[in-house]
Design a protein around this motif. Structure first.
Motif, mmCIF file in Angstrom:
data_model
loop_
_atom_site.group_PDB
_atom_site.id
_atom_site.type_symbol
_atom_site.label_atom_id
_atom_site.label_comp_id
_atom_site.label_asym_id
_atom_site.label_seq_id
_atom_site.Cartn_x
_atom_site.Cartn_y
_atom_site.Cartn_z
ATOM 1 N N LYS A 5 14.269 26.136 73.778
ATOM 2 C CA LYS A 5 14.501 25.987 72.350
ATOM 3 C C LYS A 5 13.278 25.351 71.694
ATOM 4 C CE LYS A 5 19.476 25.343 73.115
ATOM 5 N NZ LYS A 5 19.875 26.670 72.632
ATOM 6 N N GLU A 130 15.084 22.320 78.652
ATOM 7 C CA GLU A 130 15.477 23.361 77.696
ATOM 8 C C GLU A 130 15.112 22.971 76.266
ATOM 9 O OE1 GLU A 130 19.702 25.474 76.269
ATOM 10 O OE2 GLU A 130 19.662 24.029 77.932
ATOM 11 N N GLN A 131 15.220 21.681 75.964
ATOM 12 C CA GLN A 131 14.958 21.180 74.609
ATOM 13 C C GLN A 131 14.272 19.831 74.708
ATOM 14 O OE1 GLN A 131 16.511 22.182 71.006
ATOM 15 N NE2 GLN A 131 14.495 21.212 70.927
#
Length: 304
Positions: A5, A130-131
């Motif tokens: 992301k 992921e983030q």
């Protein structure tokens, strides 16, 4: 395959605007949603540090944010830590270890050595998570410091983060702070700002009137949140709660708050103890009225 992301970045119009707490909250919110998330701050300036499992030293704000993210604190989350030791000197910690050579270099000459290390940490942490939720430092509008910037818009541009600009409305002047900070940014930097945040608001939100619409007309950027003032018991990033005075009927403890006192977080437990009144002492006064006196550690000592 994990879908990466876009990084979220929280910048402030001023120091102590609430960036650290907001990043902490976002990390916990995303972690609760099952997102593999981690905090990142390229450079932190604080004498309050924490030790990771491998013995590396990072800012305690990033340590707390990692806990909020439900992940293991790592030096990747804070590759550069500055620990002020005198009026014009800070100990520089790179990747968790003291770097004496860089510590002795002029401020503006450091970027060419430090920035590549920041980029490596940023790249590595993005690959692992992921983030990432990034925290800036101070204000990105400090024109005199922009040439040597390795923590604010330089990071935002490097990873093309979605940036949210926070103002402490409790101080007053929030809309001027937000408009002025935005105006000081280059056009390519302004394009990264996705929203304004009003933090530490007290009272009736209707008193804001059409100020947020006015700000959006000037900048094209919406105010996405108005966060209420909230007293929390989480540790402060680089400061200590001042303002307490001697109280009749309490166990009064004097904490001698001299310049460059370090590891003030060691006394957090006392500040929240119901029967203890911890009083930071910054000026000469009679100490005989106190039940106990504490001399904290310090990063520097004056010559006799």
């Amino acid at each position: 395959m994990t879908i990466k992301k876009k990084p979220i970045m929280v910048l402030g119009c001023t120091s102590d605007a609430g960036k650290s707490l907001i990043v902490t909250a976002i990390c916990r919110l995303l972690a609760n949603r099952g997102v593999k998330v981690a905090p990142f701050k390229a450079q932190n300036m604080s004498n309050n540090a924490a030790i990771t499992e491998d013995g590396s030293e990072i800012g305690r704000a990033q340590y707390l944010q990692a806990i909020a993210a439900k992940t293991t604190p790592s030096v990747l989350m804070n590759p550069v830590l500055l620990k002020p030791s005198a009026e014009t000197f800070s100990q520089v910690i790179i990747n968790g270890k003291v770097d004496t050579a860089i510590s002795n270099m002029p401020w503006m000459a450091r970027k060419k050595l430090i920035w590549p290390k920041v980029v490596i940490a940023l790249t590595d942490i993005q690959a692992e998570y992921e983030q990432i939720v990034i925290e800036g430092a101070g204000s990105p509008a400090e024109i005199n410091l922009r040439e040597g910037d390795i923590v604010n818009m330089s990071v935002a541009l490097a990873c093309q983060a979605d940036v949210y600009l926070v103002s402490d409305i409790d101080r007053g002047g929030s809309f001027a702070h937000l408009l002025g900070t935005w105006a000081c940014l280059a056009e390519e930097e302004q394009k990264l700002i996705k929203g304004f945040v009003l933090n530490k608001f007290r009272g009736d939100p209707s008193l804001l009137g059409n100020a947020m619409d006015w700000l959006e007309e000037k900048t094209g950027i919406p105010t996405v949140a108005n966060l209420p003032y909230h007293r929390h018991h989480l540790p402060e990033e680089d400061s200590f709660r001042l303002g307490t005075t001697w109280q009749h009927g309490a166990i009064n403890v004097a904490l001698i708050y001299y310049p460059y006192a370090s590891n003030m977080d060691e006394f957090d437990a006392l500040t929240y103890q119901d029967d203890i009144n911890l009083v930071p002492v910054q000026t000469a006064q009679d100490l005989s009225v106190f039940d106990a006196i504490i001399l904290p550690g310090v990063k520097t000592a004056a010559k006799a």
